[in-house]
Design a protein around this motif. Structure first.
Motif, mmCIF file in Angstrom:
data_model
loop_
_atom_site.group_PDB
_atom_site.id
_atom_site.type_symbol
_atom_site.label_atom_id
_atom_site.label_comp_id
_atom_site.label_asym_id
_atom_site.label_seq_id
_atom_site.Cartn_x
_atom_site.Cartn_y
_atom_site.Cartn_z
ATOM 1 N N LEU A 214 118.802 -60.971 -54.346
ATOM 2 C CA LEU A 214 119.974 -60.770 -53.506
ATOM 3 C C LEU A 214 119.962 -61.730 -52.331
ATOM 4 O O LEU A 214 118.972 -61.805 -51.590
ATOM 5 C CB LEU A 214 120.000 -59.324 -52.996
ATOM 6 N N ALA A 215 121.065 -62.437 -52.158
ATOM 7 C CA ALA A 215 121.274 -63.295 -50.994
ATOM 8 C C ALA A 215 122.642 -62.938 -50.420
ATOM 9 O O ALA A 215 123.666 -63.470 -50.845
ATOM 10 C CB ALA A 215 121.216 -64.766 -51.381
ATOM 11 N N ASP A 216 122.649 -61.982 -49.498
ATOM 12 C CA ASP A 216 123.882 -61.498 -48.897
ATOM 13 C C ASP A 216 124.030 -62.138 -47.521
ATOM 14 O O ASP A 216 123.499 -61.647 -46.524
ATOM 15 C CB ASP A 216 123.852 -59.970 -48.794
ATOM 16 N N ALA A 217 124.747 -63.257 -47.482
ATOM 17 C CA ALA A 217 124.929 -63.988 -46.229
ATOM 18 C C ALA A 217 125.796 -63.210 -45.248
ATOM 19 O O ALA A 217 125.648 -63.367 -44.032
ATOM 20 C CB ALA A 217 125.557 -65.353 -46.511
ATOM 21 N N ASP A 218 126.662 -62.337 -45.749
ATOM 22 C CA ASP A 218 127.526 -61.550 -44.872
ATOM 23 C C ASP A 218 126.724 -60.570 -44.012
ATOM 24 O O ASP A 218 127.051 -60.326 -42.864
ATOM 25 C CB ASP A 218 128.560 -60.766 -45.687
ATOM 26 N N ARG A 219 125.661 -60.005 -44.584
ATOM 27 C CA ARG A 219 124.854 -59.017 -43.854
ATOM 28 C C ARG A 219 123.469 -59.550 -43.476
ATOM 29 O O ARG A 219 122.668 -58.828 -42.903
ATOM 30 C CB ARG A 219 124.672 -57.749 -44.694
ATOM 31 N N GLN A 220 123.172 -60.787 -43.851
ATOM 32 C CA GLN A 220 121.858 -61.381 -43.588
ATOM 33 C C GLN A 220 120.746 -60.588 -44.282
ATOM 34 O O GLN A 220 119.698 -60.326 -43.698
ATOM 35 C CB GLN A 220 121.586 -61.500 -42.087
ATOM 36 N N VAL A 221 120.981 -60.218 -45.548
ATOM 37 C CA VAL A 221 120.005 -59.476 -46.344
ATOM 38 C C VAL A 221 119.584 -60.372 -47.511
ATOM 39 O O VAL A 221 120.422 -60.791 -48.308
ATOM 40 C CB VAL A 221 120.586 -58.143 -46.886
ATOM 41 N N TYR A 222 118.286 -60.656 -47.569
ATOM 42 C CA TYR A 222 117.722 -61.506 -48.619
ATOM 43 C C TYR A 222 116.522 -60.766 -49.184
ATOM 44 O O TYR A 222 115.491 -60.644 -48.518
ATOM 45 C CB TYR A 222 117.325 -62.865 -48.044
ATOM 46 N N GLU A 223 116.677 -60.230 -50.388
ATOM 47 C CA GLU A 223 115.644 -59.381 -50.982
ATOM 48 C C GLU A 223 115.560 -59.615 -52.483
ATOM 49 O O GLU A 223 116.533 -60.003 -53.119
ATOM 50 C CB GLU A 223 115.963 -57.887 -50.756
ATOM 51 N N SER A 224 114.394 -59.309 -53.034
ATOM 52 C CA SER A 224 114.220 -59.215 -54.486
ATOM 53 C C SER A 224 114.183 -57.728 -54.808
ATOM 54 O O SER A 224 113.315 -57.008 -54.313
ATOM 55 C CB SER A 224 112.920 -59.884 -54.926
ATOM 56 N N LEU A 225 115.149 -57.281 -55.588
ATOM 57 C CA LEU A 225 115.292 -55.863 -55.888
ATOM 58 C C LEU A 225 114.935 -55.573 -57.338
ATOM 59 O O LEU A 225 115.326 -56.327 -58.233
ATOM 60 C CB LEU A 225 116.734 -55.404 -55.644
ATOM 61 N N ALA A 226 114.227 -54.500 -57.560
ATOM 62 C CA ALA A 226 113.971 -53.980 -58.905
ATOM 63 C C ALA A 226 114.756 -52.678 -58.992
ATOM 64 O O ALA A 226 114.372 -51.665 -58.413
ATOM 65 C CB ALA A 226 112.486 -53.747 -59.129
ATOM 66 N N ILE A 227 115.906 -52.729 -59.680
ATOM 67 C CA ILE A 227 116.809 -51.586 -59.748
ATOM 68 C C ILE A 227 116.703 -50.951 -61.129
ATOM 69 O O ILE A 227 116.836 -51.632 -62.143
ATOM 70 C CB ILE A 227 118.265 -52.015 -59.484
#
Length: 191
Positions: A20-33
């Motif tokens: 995940l690279a969410d520039a709108d919220r400044q959230v950068y994560e590797s998610l295991a969903i």
């Protein structure tokens, strides 16, 4: 021996590895969903649910244990360290009564829909919904959802980029969310 009707009602587990690279919220994560898909849940709804999880990702986020039909639980919840509900996230087309209860149960209520938002808003017109003006209704482009659903596999990895409420999903060498496939998230006021 277990009857075949019982076997047919079990959920199917899907696993998603999301960069995940969410520039709108400044959230950068590797998610295991890991998402359990009930037999009555459409592929489009599952895709919308997984995207909503990524778009709302925060500490304390989790899918509901109650499944898709529990009226007292959100599809996705964000809870604080004490277990208090902070964000109620629903998917699809929740009715006005459900939103009314949600707005009383959580400080923030968000709906992500893969359906026609105009029809949904028409259903809410004239209905009693607590704090309706604060409820966030986000419609994800239906063509984009359909394109992702057409590529859905029980185990898949993809990169999801968000910039200016536009989604770009990269699966291998293919990117969805270009001008031809949409990928926009549009917020609609409930009131």
């Amino acid at each position: 021996m277990i009857p075949s009707e019982v076997l047919a009602l079990t959920a199917t587990i899907y696993k998603f590895d999301v960069d995940l690279a969410d520039a709108d919220r400044q959230v950068y994560e590797s998610l295991a969903i890991q998402a359990a898909r009930h037999p009555s849940e459409s592929e489009a709804r599952l895709v919308t649910r997984v995207l909503a999880y990524a778009l709302e990702y925060a500490d304390g986020i989790a899918f509901s244990r109650g499944g898709i039909s529990d009226p007292d639980e959100p599809a996705i919840a964000v809870r604080d360290l004490t277990g208090a509900l902070r964000v109620w996230i629903d998917i699809g087309t929740p009715d006005a009564g459900r939103l009314h209860r949600a707005a009383k149960a959580a400080p923030r209520v968000v709906v992500y829909t893969h359906k026609d938002p105009g029809q949904l808003l028409a259903q809410y017109a004239g209905e009693r919904i607590h704090r309706a003006e604060a409820i966030e209704l986000h419609a994800i482009d239906r063509g984009f959802i359909a394109a992702v659903a057409a590529r859905l596999e029980r185990r898949m990895g993809f990169a999801l980029s968000v910039a200016e409420r536009e989604l770009f999903l990269t699966l291998g060498t293919e990117t969805l969310g270009t001008e031809t496939l949409g990928g926009a998230i549009v917020r609609h006021p409930v009131r």
